[in-house]
Design a protein around this motif. Structure first.
Motif, PDB file in Angstrom:
ATOM      1  N   GLU A 162       0.829  -1.205   0.000  1.00 23.75           N
ATOM      2  CA  GLU A 162       0.000   0.000   0.000  1.00 23.75           C
ATOM      3  C   GLU A 162       0.864   1.256   0.000  1.00 23.75           C
ATOM      4  O   GLU A 162       0.523   2.250  -0.637  1.00 23.75           O
ATOM      5  CB  GLU A 162      -0.945  -0.008   1.197  1.00 23.75           C
ATOM      6  N   MET A 163       2.000   1.180   0.709  1.00 23.91           N
ATOM      7  CA  MET A 163       2.939   2.303   0.706  1.00 23.91           C
ATOM      8  C   MET A 163       3.421   2.564  -0.714  1.00 23.91           C
ATOM      9  O   MET A 163       3.465   3.703  -1.173  1.00 23.91           O
ATOM     10  CB  MET A 163       4.122   1.997   1.622  1.00 23.91           C
ATOM     11  N   LYS A 185       1.956   1.764  -3.591  1.00 23.85           N
ATOM     12  CA  LYS A 185       0.850   2.296  -4.402  1.00 23.85           C
ATOM     13  C   LYS A 185       0.581   3.759  -4.063  1.00 23.85           C
ATOM     14  O   LYS A 185       0.406   4.587  -4.954  1.00 23.85           O
ATOM     15  CB  LYS A 185      -0.399   1.452  -4.191  1.00 23.85           C
ATOM     16  N   ASP A 186       0.572   4.091  -2.769  1.00 21.99           N
ATOM     17  CA  ASP A 186       0.365   5.485  -2.367  1.00 21.99           C
ATOM     18  C   ASP A 186       1.490   6.375  -2.881  1.00 21.99           C
ATOM     19  O   ASP A 186       1.255   7.501  -3.315  1.00 21.99           O
ATOM     20  CB  ASP A 186       0.284   5.605  -0.841  1.00 21.99           C
ATOM     21  N   TYR A 187       2.700   5.876  -2.806  1.00 21.17           N
ATOM     22  CA  TYR A 187       3.846   6.649  -3.282  1.00 21.17           C
ATOM     23  C   TYR A 187       3.695   6.954  -4.774  1.00 21.17           C
ATOM     24  O   TYR A 187       3.877   8.091  -5.208  1.00 21.17           O
ATOM     25  CB  TYR A 187       5.151   5.895  -3.021  1.00 21.17           C
ATOM     26  N   GLU A 221       0.976   6.999  -6.611  1.00 27.84           N
ATOM     27  CA  GLU A 221      -0.173   7.873  -6.865  1.00 27.84           C
ATOM     28  C   GLU A 221       0.079   9.313  -6.435  1.00 27.84           C
ATOM     29  O   GLU A 221      -0.394  10.242  -7.066  1.00 27.84           O
ATOM     30  CB  GLU A 221      -1.407   7.334  -6.145  1.00 27.84           C
ATOM     31  N   ASN A 222       0.809   9.511  -5.322  1.00 25.83           N
ATOM     32  CA  ASN A 222       0.940  10.848  -4.730  1.00 25.83           C
ATOM     33  C   ASN A 222       2.342  11.428  -4.807  1.00 25.83           C
ATOM     34  O   ASN A 222       2.605  12.461  -4.204  1.00 25.83           O
ATOM     35  CB  ASN A 222       0.502  10.809  -3.267  1.00 25.83           C
ATOM     36  N   ASP A 259       2.946  15.001  -3.057  1.00 25.42           N
ATOM     37  CA  ASP A 259       3.330  14.988  -1.648  1.00 25.42           C
ATOM     38  C   ASP A 259       4.819  14.773  -1.385  1.00 25.42           C
ATOM     39  O   ASP A 259       5.207  14.625  -0.237  1.00 25.42           O
ATOM     40  CB  ASP A 259       2.556  13.872  -0.925  1.00 25.42           C
ATOM     41  N   TYR A 315       8.904  10.669   0.674  1.00 26.78           N
ATOM     42  CA  TYR A 315       7.453  10.718   0.753  1.00 26.78           C
ATOM     43  C   TYR A 315       7.090  10.199   2.135  1.00 26.78           C
ATOM     44  O   TYR A 315       7.560   9.148   2.544  1.00 26.78           O
ATOM     45  CB  TYR A 315       6.855   9.840  -0.356  1.00 26.78           C
ATOM     46  N   HIS A 365       4.750   8.421   4.630  1.00 33.58           N
ATOM     47  CA  HIS A 365       3.607   7.504   4.619  1.00 33.58           C
ATOM     48  C   HIS A 365       3.016   7.454   6.020  1.00 33.58           C
ATOM     49  O   HIS A 365       3.678   7.060   6.979  1.00 33.58           O
ATOM     50  CB  HIS A 365       4.045   6.108   4.158  1.00 33.58           C
ATOM     51  N   LYS A 394       0.483   5.614   7.380  1.00 35.27           N
ATOM     52  CA  LYS A 394       0.193   4.327   7.996  1.00 35.27           C
ATOM     53  C   LYS A 394       1.454   3.688   8.598  1.00 35.27           C
ATOM     54  O   LYS A 394       1.410   3.113   9.680  1.00 35.27           O
ATOM     55  CB  LYS A 394      -0.445   3.388   6.974  1.00 35.27           C
TER      56      LYS A 394
END
Length: 172
Positions: free
Chosen positions: A63-64, A66-68, A70-71, A75, A86, A88, A90
């Protein structure tokens, strides 16, 4: 006799112009042989199921990642040592992109198709394994530009993997 010579010269000139136009249009648009290569259809069949060929070992780090992706551009920040990171939430830590690694686990060649299996790591944490398929397409393409010069290429690489599909979904 004069009419026959004129007719032959006219038809020869017309035929040469026609062949020249076809030759130039093939160079500008390219010519690929993947349509007659059965391995291309095998490659497409392998790609249909590529999204199911991901094994996730650590869901938080997946998830980290994927978030990285995407953002990242919204961010990302720079630390005191001028390294991009970046944050994270969570995991409650800074994620540095240079600590993310793809390590090739296995490589298998079957004609024009190469099957690659990668392990994804963040530092020493193995969080996922995925499969990437490469197909070496044969053809003839005119590539280049005015500055670098024009050249002919006879091979092109097509790839598919879960991450390729993930990036396409994001518009990258």
């Amino acid at each position: 006799m004069y009419k026959i010579k004129n007719f032959i010269n006219y038809n020869l000139a017309q035929s040469l112009i026609f062949l020249l136009v076809i030759f130039i249009s093939l160079f500008l648009s390219g010519c690929s042989f993947k349509g007659i290569d059965p391995q291309y259809y095998e490659f497409k069949k392998l790609c249909e199921n590529v999204d199911n060929e991901v094994t996730i070992y650590n869901k938080d780090y997946w998830e980290m990642y994927k978030d990285y992706v995407e953002n990242r551009f919204k961010d990302s920040k720079v630390d005191s040592e001028n390294k991009e990171y970046y944050y994270h939430k969570k995991l409650d830590k800074r994620i540095y992109p240079y600590d993310m690694k793809n390590i090739l686990k296995t490589e298998q060649k079957k004609g024009n198709i190469t099957i690659l299996i990668y392990d994804k790591y963040y530092k020493d944490i193995h969080y996922a394994t995925y499969t990437r398929y490469n197909y070496k397409e044969k053809g003839l393409w005119l590539r280049g530009d005015e500055g670098a010069g024009w050249h002919l290429e006879t091979e092109d690489d097509l790839t598919c993997s879960y991450l390729d599909n993930f990036y396409k979904a994001l518009g990258r």
